[in-house]
Scaffold this active site. Structure first.
Site, mmCIF file in Angstrom:
data_model
loop_
_atom_site.group_PDB
_atom_site.id
_atom_site.type_symbol
_atom_site.label_atom_id
_atom_site.label_comp_id
_atom_site.label_asym_id
_atom_site.label_seq_id
_atom_site.Cartn_x
_atom_site.Cartn_y
_atom_site.Cartn_z
ATOM 1 N N HIS A 175 0.739 -1.239 0.037
ATOM 2 C CA HIS A 175 0.059 0.028 0.028
ATOM 3 C C HIS A 175 0.800 1.208 -0.056
ATOM 4 O O HIS A 175 0.823 2.207 -0.752
ATOM 5 C CB HIS A 175 -0.989 -0.207 1.164
ATOM 6 C CG HIS A 175 -1.727 1.250 1.429
ATOM 7 N ND1 HIS A 175 -3.018 1.166 1.152
ATOM 8 C CD2 HIS A 175 -1.456 2.421 1.846
ATOM 9 C CE1 HIS A 175 -3.526 2.493 1.484
ATOM 10 N NE2 HIS A 175 -2.234 3.268 2.067
ATOM 11 N N GLU A 176 1.608 1.274 1.000
ATOM 12 C CA GLU A 176 2.645 2.517 1.119
ATOM 13 C C GLU A 176 3.656 2.774 -0.182
ATOM 14 O O GLU A 176 3.746 3.976 -0.595
ATOM 15 C CB GLU A 176 3.461 2.420 2.187
ATOM 16 C CG GLU A 176 2.627 2.225 3.586
ATOM 17 C CD GLU A 176 1.668 3.470 3.958
ATOM 18 O OE1 GLU A 176 2.132 4.635 3.130
ATOM 19 O OE2 GLU A 176 0.672 3.529 4.571
ATOM 20 N N HIS A 179 1.887 4.381 -3.012
ATOM 21 C CA HIS A 179 1.666 5.833 -2.766
ATOM 22 C C HIS A 179 2.923 6.699 -3.523
ATOM 23 O O HIS A 179 2.705 7.893 -3.861
ATOM 24 C CB HIS A 179 1.832 6.321 -1.306
ATOM 25 C CG HIS A 179 0.500 6.096 -0.742
ATOM 26 N ND1 HIS A 179 -0.693 6.771 -1.401
ATOM 27 C CD2 HIS A 179 -0.054 5.518 0.510
ATOM 28 C CE1 HIS A 179 -1.712 6.338 -0.545
ATOM 29 N NE2 HIS A 179 -1.195 5.798 0.660
ATOM 30 N N ASP A 241 -4.644 0.743 -1.617
ATOM 31 C CA ASP A 241 -5.281 -0.484 -1.233
ATOM 32 C C ASP A 241 -5.175 -1.646 -2.151
ATOM 33 O O ASP A 241 -4.685 -2.692 -2.007
ATOM 34 C CB ASP A 241 -6.598 -0.460 -0.581
ATOM 35 C CG ASP A 241 -6.595 0.032 1.076
ATOM 36 O OD1 ASP A 241 -5.677 -0.036 1.553
ATOM 37 O OD2 ASP A 241 -7.405 0.590 1.339
#
Length: 350
Positions: A175-176, A179, A241
């Site tokens: 998820h990170e 980003h 996500d």
């Protein structure tokens, strides 16, 4: 009190829980997931060559920080500042509470108040707090942070099978990392410099695919407050996500393949990838762990508070994530057109 004495408590926490063997395992997991994300970037047919090259360079350049960002000198300075915390004798609650609040604000503003004394490379104080149960991506220095406080259930336990580890912490890492490639990440290049590195062509196709997520989550109705999820506000987090879950599963499958190549017998016996007493396949357990990360108890006020947050309300965050994932439908044999597998054309960016 913990908020006031954060760096003292964190110093003690890291003495107790910092574990190099554990950090090495997490480091290897991040490498697996970075490699899998790079594969998805290479396979993304909507990216032009210029943007793909920039994206791969950015992913390859991501720094990893596990446990906390280590700046012992700064931490010692912050702990030493506690000598300036004043207490009024005689048990004056109001006066002492006010002093605690003043000291808390002083520590929060420490970098700004002491800018002339600190090194130009001094990091935000948040990055120095290892006990926070968090993982995050930091655009300004293109870094992935997995703090020591997140390395506990329900996100991680060393004795868990890999299926559960990759469905929980692996998903959070994915998820990170995703980003780095969203609308905010597009504004910072692989060095952390502010530069918009997407081509107009790839940018337009990204927005087109992102709209799929907006429309998908807009349809979730929250009966407790008679409102719908705002797919525009939550767009980037929902994209992260979806990407994080997909890339974590890819990394997990590759790990299984590598283990099977080294030990062919493991391909026939998956008992090490299951949990005792639970009748779930390894991939079902992967998704079960993923959902458990966001297991929550809500009151009506919580729904209202989170309705305007960039993260989708936990229940619909999980439902939207897994029902929009083809691997989940395969693992749980969800028929096409069912609530958990509503459409064949899933919303996919990464």
């Amino acid at each position: 009190m913990r908020a006031v004495m954060t760096f003292l408590f964190d110093h003690l926490y890291m003495k107790l829980y910092a574990n190099e063997e554990l950090f090495d395992e997490v480091n290897a997991m991040i490498d697996d997931i970075k490699s899998s994300l790079s594969s998805l970037v290479e396979e993304a047919d909507w990216l032009d060559d210029e943007t793909r090259e920039e994206a791969l360079l950015k992913e390859a350049s991501i720094n990893k920080v596990i446990g906390r960002y280590e700046t012992p000198e700064t931490v010692q300075r912050l702990i030493a500042e506690m000598k300036n915390l004043e207490f009024v004798e005689g048990g004056s609650y109001e006066a002492n509470n006010l002093n605690l609040k003043k000291f808390e604000q002083f520590i929060d503003r420490y970098n700004g108040l002491h800018a002339a004394e600190l090194d130009n490379n001094t990091k935000p104080l948040q990055l120095l707090v290892g006990m926070q149960p968090n993982a995050f991506y930091y655009n300004i220095d293109n870094s992935m942070y997995v703090m020591a406080g997140v390395l506990h259930p329900p996100t991680f336990d060393k004795i868990w099978p890999n299926s559960l580890k990759y469905g929980t912490l692996g998903y959070l890492v994915g998820h990170e990392l995703t980003h780095a490639l969203d609308t905010a990440g597009a504004k910072y290049d692989h060095t952390g410099s502010k530069r918009y590195w997407w081509s107009d062509y790839s940018d337009s196709l990204f927005k087109e695919r992102a709209q799929c997520f907006v429309d998908y989550f807009n349809n979730y109705h929250v009966p407790e407050i008679n409102r719908n999820i705002n797919g525009n506000i939550t767009r980037d987090e929902n994209i992260a996500d979806a990407g994080g879950l997909r890339v974590a599963m890819l990394a997990y499958r590759r790990l299984r393949e590598n283990i099977a190549a080294e030990n062919p017998a493991s391909a026939l016996d998956d008992s090490d990838e299951r949990m005792p007493g639970l009748d779930f396949t390894p991939e079902q357990l992967f998704f079960l762990g993923n959902a458990q990360v966001w297991c929550s108890s809500y009151k009506e006020a919580n729904y209202w508070e989170e309705l305007s947050d960039v993260h989708t309300i936990d229940k619909y965050r999980v439902l939207g994530m897994v029902s929009n994932n083809a691997d989940f439908a395969q693992a749980y044999n969800c028929p096409l057109g069912s609530a958990m597998n509503p459409v064949e054309d899933k919303c996919i960016i990464w």
